[in-house]
Enzyme design. Structure first.
Site, short mmCIF file in Angstrom:
data_model
loop_
_atom_site.label_atom_id
_atom_site.label_comp_id
_atom_site.label_asym_id
_atom_site.label_seq_id
_atom_site.Cartn_x
_atom_site.Cartn_y
_atom_site.Cartn_z
N GLU A 166 13.52 -62.45 -23.45
CA GLU A 166 13.81 -62.29 -25.00
C GLU A 166 15.28 -62.94 -25.12
O GLU A 166 16.27 -62.53 -25.42
CB GLU A 166 14.05 -61.03 -25.61
CG GLU A 166 12.92 -60.11 -25.48
CD GLU A 166 12.93 -58.72 -25.96
OE1 GLU A 166 14.02 -58.36 -26.40
OE2 GLU A 166 12.02 -57.96 -26.17
N GLU A 355 5.72 -56.72 -23.04
CA GLU A 355 6.30 -55.43 -23.48
C GLU A 355 5.60 -54.85 -24.86
O GLU A 355 5.26 -55.74 -25.73
CB GLU A 355 7.65 -55.59 -23.87
CG GLU A 355 8.57 -55.80 -22.66
CD GLU A 355 10.09 -55.89 -22.82
OE1 GLU A 355 10.66 -55.09 -24.21
OE2 GLU A 355 10.83 -56.51 -22.17
#
Length: 449
Positions: A166, A355
């Site tokens: 991220e 995720e």
């Protein structure tokens, strides 16, 4: 109910990150990270929590691997703490830090669990932040130095790698919005940090290829829909800017070798200092990857707000949306849509879900159980949405639920519980939640009903 079966070789796993679970922040030569420093400043983290102990995984990793084996996990995604291996971010190697990860890998493999390593999950050495952090043009080289050490020491057993987790959050939440370490509030610094992360990513991928390292390498991006609150022209434009900020700024350099022109023009018009976008950098950034991993939690709705420089939008969800305890809307259809977008708009032909999960206020009941039906429902919705995308031709190879454990959830501290295993942070007792048993059954069946 309809039984939806996944491909025979589909990878089912779970995920964590070093600072969120390891603890032992001052043991065996580990150096200070930006999260250690950020947590030391009162008010940055809810209840002034820190990752000093977290889930005590550093001492309990054998117990944790045994629990993963009990649940039937096929794979485990975790990150390597830069400060355990290079306490000052560069220079002298800390052999005790390397040994911890080597022992963890061996334990996983002996349990039949495949390791998937993320090289950078936000815990930059504070010593490197002190010389500018990711805004320093030397940072890509330091990241390469660190990554080479990890490849050299663990690459004989680890075959699945992700360079960055991220980068949007690490760059913009950390350097502009200040909601994460290092806690800065400068948009130009955030843009530069994101750029240097990508140059570092490119150097690491190039090294992986040139040294003929075995296995595969990719990156984990959080791509999530940014939808207009209403269909009027102003909110449609705001949604496009929001999509550029979160999604297009991070996927397009990887797959197209260029940054979105509309966002470059917007930032320049607002006086943001931009990098040079050198051709050689863009060539590094856009090297072909073995996969792109997707972290998906939810879509958000946006509307125009001219007072919010430089992007001029705010998040505002429609009323009566089902939400998690983080006030995140539950939007499983957005999961399918993003996977289809990755395939159809960007040509991504190899995807992992690195995720996906939800936070709820879980408690251990009088019978010693954690009955988290809301999370079971969330996961089922999203696994069905994932199956739909696969049926529509998206090549998704695996799914990693976030997270194995309740853990240190960054600025939310220990109030936000994402685990399929409950942690009593006073005693460190692990209790498998109903969602953990549900997921274990999903893995065993390789199918969802």
């Amino acid at each position: 109910m309809e039984k939806r079966t996944f491909p025979k070789d589909f990878v089912w796993g779970t995920a964590t990150a070093s600072y969120q679970i390891e603890g032992a922040v001052r043991e065996d030569g580990r150096g200070e990270s930006i999260w250690d420093r950020y947590c030391s400043i009162p008010g940055n983290v809810r209840r002034n929590d820190t990752g000093e102990v977290a889930c005590d995984h550093y001492h309990r990793y054998k117990e944790d691997v045994a629990l993963m084996k009990q649940l039937g996990m096929k794979a485990y995604r975790f990150s390597v703490a830069w400060t355990r291996i290079l306490p000052k971010g560069r220079g002298e190697i800390n052999e005790k830090g390397i040994r911890f990860y080597s022992d963890l890998v061996d334990e996983l493999l002996s349990a039949g669990i495949e390791p998937y390593i993320t090289l950078y999950h936000w815990d930059l050495p504070q010593a490197l932040q002190d010389i500018g952090g990711w805004a320093n043009p030397e940072m890509p080289g330091y990241f390469l130095e660190f990554s080479r050490i990890v490849f050299d020491r663990l690459g004989d057993r680890v075959k699945h790698w992700m360079t960055l987790n991220e980068p949007y959050c690490a760059a913009f939440l950390g350097n502009y919005e200040g909601r994460m370490a290092p806690g800065l509030h400068d948009f130009s610094t955030a843009v530069l940090a994101a750029y240097h992360m990508y140059v570092g990513h490119g150097l690491v991928v190039k090294d992986f290829r040139e040294n003929h390292r075995e296995g595969e390498i990719g990156i984990a991006l959080n791509l999530m829909g940014r939808l207009p609150l209403t269909q009027d022209e102003k909110n449609l434009a705001a949604a496009k800017r929001a999509d550029g900020y979160l999604n297009r700024w991070f996927i397009e350099p990887i797959v197209k070798g260029e940054y979105p022109k509309d966002m470059i023009e917007l930032y320049r018009s607002k006086g943001v200092v931009l990098p040079e976008f050198r051709k050689e950098d863009l060539a590094l950034i856009s090297q072909k990857l073995d996969f792109i991993a997707l972290n998906y939690y939810n879509d958000f709705w946006v509307k125009e707000d001219k007072s919010r420089w430089p992007l001029e939008f705010v998040i505002e969800n429609p009323p009566h949306m089902p939400e998690t305890d983080r006030s995140w809307p539950i939007t499983e259809e957005g999961f399918t849509n993003m996977l289809l977008r990755m395939k159809n708009e960007y040509g991504v032909d190899n995807i992992f879900i690195s995720e996906n999960g939800a936070s709820y206020h879980d408690v251990v009941n009088m019978e010693g159980k954690v009955v988290d039906n809301a999370r079971c429902d969330f996961l089922r919705r999203h696994v069905i949405a994932l199956h739909k995308a696969i049926q529509e031709g998206v090549n998704v190879r695996g799914y990693f639920v976030w997270s194995l454990y309740d853990n240190f959830e960054w600025a939310e501290g220990y109030d936000s519980r994402f685990g399929i295993v409950h942690i009593d942070f006073g005693t460190q007792k692990r209790t498998i939640k109903e969602s953990g048993y549900w997921y274990s059954n999903l893995i065993a069946q390789n199918a969802v009903e």
